[in-house]
Structure formats: C-alpha cells, structure tokens
Design a protein around this motif. Structure first.
Motif, mmCIF file in Angstrom:
data_model
loop_
_atom_site.group_PDB
_atom_site.id
_atom_site.type_symbol
_atom_site.label_atom_id
_atom_site.label_comp_id
_atom_site.label_asym_id
_atom_site.label_seq_id
_atom_site.Cartn_x
_atom_site.Cartn_y
_atom_site.Cartn_z
ATOM 1 N N THR A 79 -23.721 -30.963 -27.088
ATOM 2 C CA THR A 79 -23.785 -31.886 -25.957
ATOM 3 C C THR A 79 -22.414 -32.456 -25.623
ATOM 4 O O THR A 79 -22.009 -32.471 -24.458
ATOM 5 N N PHE A 80 -21.666 -32.921 -26.610
ATOM 6 C CA PHE A 80 -20.358 -33.528 -26.352
ATOM 7 C C PHE A 80 -19.393 -32.513 -25.754
ATOM 8 O O PHE A 80 -18.700 -32.803 -24.771
ATOM 9 N N CYS B 153 -24.226 -26.396 -16.200
ATOM 10 C CA CYS B 153 -25.158 -25.435 -16.827
ATOM 11 C C CYS B 153 -25.103 -25.541 -18.352
ATOM 12 O O CYS B 153 -26.140 -25.504 -19.018
ATOM 13 N N ALA B 154 -23.902 -25.688 -18.885
ATOM 14 C CA ALA B 154 -23.754 -25.819 -20.335
ATOM 15 C C ALA B 154 -24.414 -27.095 -20.835
ATOM 16 O O ALA B 154 -25.063 -27.097 -21.896
ATOM 17 N N LEU B 155 -24.264 -28.176 -20.084
ATOM 18 C CA LEU B 155 -24.882 -29.448 -20.481
ATOM 19 C C LEU B 155 -26.404 -29.345 -20.473
ATOM 20 O O LEU B 155 -27.069 -29.815 -21.402
ATOM 21 N N LEU C 153 -28.753 -29.713 -23.868
ATOM 22 C CA LEU C 153 -29.855 -30.676 -23.990
ATOM 23 C C LEU C 153 -31.177 -29.960 -24.266
ATOM 24 O O LEU C 153 -32.000 -30.446 -25.056
ATOM 25 N N ASN C 154 -31.376 -28.797 -23.631
ATOM 26 C CA ASN C 154 -32.574 -28.007 -23.934
ATOM 27 C C ASN C 154 -32.588 -27.569 -25.398
ATOM 28 O O ASN C 154 -33.630 -27.595 -26.048
ATOM 29 N N ALA C 155 -31.446 -27.138 -25.899
ATOM 30 C CA ALA C 155 -31.353 -26.707 -27.301
ATOM 31 C C ALA C 155 -31.694 -27.864 -28.237
ATOM 32 O O ALA C 155 -32.402 -27.684 -29.230
ATOM 33 N N LYS C 156 -31.184 -29.044 -27.914
ATOM 34 C CA LYS C 156 -31.469 -30.213 -28.763
ATOM 35 C C LYS C 156 -32.965 -30.508 -28.802
ATOM 36 O O LYS C 156 -33.534 -30.751 -29.867
ATOM 37 N N ASN C 157 -33.623 -30.449 -27.642
ATOM 38 C CA ASN C 157 -35.070 -30.708 -27.582
ATOM 39 C C ASN C 157 -35.865 -29.615 -28.293
ATOM 40 O O ASN C 157 -36.870 -29.887 -28.948
ATOM 41 N N GLN C 158 -35.421 -28.366 -28.172
ATOM 42 C CA GLN C 158 -36.122 -27.265 -28.833
ATOM 43 C C GLN C 158 -35.972 -27.344 -30.350
ATOM 44 O O GLN C 158 -36.904 -27.027 -31.092
ATOM 45 N N PHE C 159 -34.802 -27.765 -30.844
ATOM 46 C CA PHE C 159 -34.634 -27.962 -32.293
ATOM 47 C C PHE C 159 -35.576 -29.048 -32.797
ATOM 48 O O PHE C 159 -36.189 -28.905 -33.850
ATOM 49 N N ALA D 71 -34.031 -22.409 -29.503
ATOM 50 C CA ALA D 71 -32.973 -23.406 -29.590
ATOM 51 C C ALA D 71 -31.631 -22.741 -29.918
ATOM 52 O O ALA D 71 -30.600 -23.099 -29.353
ATOM 53 N N GLN D 72 -31.653 -21.777 -30.817
ATOM 54 C CA GLN D 72 -30.419 -21.068 -31.168
ATOM 55 C C GLN D 72 -29.893 -20.286 -29.976
ATOM 56 O O GLN D 72 -28.686 -20.261 -29.727
ATOM 57 N N THR D 73 -30.787 -19.656 -29.216
ATOM 58 C CA THR D 73 -30.370 -18.924 -28.023
ATOM 59 C C THR D 73 -29.770 -19.866 -26.984
ATOM 60 O O THR D 73 -28.704 -19.582 -26.417
ATOM 61 N N SER D 74 -30.424 -20.985 -26.730
ATOM 62 C CA SER D 74 -29.900 -21.964 -25.775
ATOM 63 C C SER D 74 -28.566 -22.521 -26.241
ATOM 64 O O SER D 74 -27.641 -22.731 -25.440
ATOM 65 N N ASN D 75 -28.456 -22.751 -27.535
ATOM 66 C CA ASN D 75 -27.218 -23.275 -28.109
ATOM 67 C C ASN D 75 -26.073 -22.276 -27.938
ATOM 68 O O ASN D 75 -24.951 -22.662 -27.614
ATOM 69 N N ASN D 76 -26.355 -20.987 -28.162
ATOM 70 C CA ASN D 76 -25.322 -19.966 -27.990
ATOM 71 C C ASN D 76 -24.868 -19.878 -26.537
ATOM 72 O O ASN D 76 -23.667 -19.766 -26.266
#
Length: 142
Positions: A69-70, A85-87, A91-97, A105-110
C-alpha cells in the motif's frame, strides 16, 4: 598322545546346515514400515523414508503478507495512472489476505508490485524529460 579326528562329510554337512538357519530374514512386505523412520525437512518439502521407499510430502511454506500500500501511494505520486491501479490492487490484496484467500492475494500483490515499479519508472522518465526540456528551452532562448 592327542587324538585328532578327521572331519567326515557328515560333520561338514551338519555344520553347513547349522549356518543356513542364521541367514538374514527377508525384508518386510511392500508397504510395511521399518521400525526406524528418517525425517528430513526443509522449508518446502518433507521426505519421510519408510520401508526403504521415499514418499515426498509437500509442505507449503507460510505466505508472507507483503503490504504494497505505501509503495503504491508513492507510485501514485510519481505517475498517476499506473499508481492508482497499483493502489487499488494493493488494497485488494490486503483484503484478500485478511479473508484467507492467499492465492488471489498473492496474485494481486504481484500485480500491485509490478504496477508500482512501472509508476516509478514512468515518473522518473517524466521528471527526466521535464528537466531536459526546461534546460533545453533555457539555452534556446538565450
């Protein structure tokens, strides 16, 4: 005088027969475990040796939650389109984790990481072009 007897064939056959009973027993049947087990583990795979056969057992390593996020916020400051788009993906990755969906979550994070890097690159190129053209225009007008 000492009495020395010569071994006859009967004694040798009896002697050979006595040793035939002390042979090593056959190995246990397939699938029957030996009394000792060897366990070797690493961060990804645990191998358990049982009965002379190796049976790999896959052990998944815990997924680390890298919060992007930062860096996505800083990427948004560098270059707005890919930064936003990255932000969103961060945020989606954080919610999925938090929800326990670690694969998505790992896919969104990548993807958030890739778009953040792209934002840094585009922002650096943009700043470089602004500096280049401001210096160029300064020398052209003089």
């Amino acid at each position: 005088m000492a009495l020395i007897s010569k071994p006859n064939n009967f004694d040798m056959e009896q002697h050979a027969h006595d040793h035939s009973n002390t042979q090593i027993p056959p190995p246990p049947a397939y699938g029957t475990p030996h009394p000792q087990q060897l366990q070797t583990s690493s961060s990804q795979v645990t191998i358990v040796t049982t009965g002379g056969f190796q049976q790999p057992e896959v052990v998944t390593a815990p997924v680390r939650n890298y919060d992007r996020t930062f860096s996505a916020i800083v990427g948004t400051i560098c270059f707005l389109p890919t930064g936003i788009c990255a932000l969103i993906l961060a945020l989606n990755a954080k919610n999925q984790f938090r929800a326990g969906d670690t694969d998505r979550a790992q896919t969104s994070n990548n993807w958030a990481s890739r778009l953040t890097e792209l934002s840094f690159i585009c922002g650096g190129v943009w700043i470089g072009l602004v500096i280049f053209f401001s210096i160029r225009s300064k020398y052209i007008h003089e």
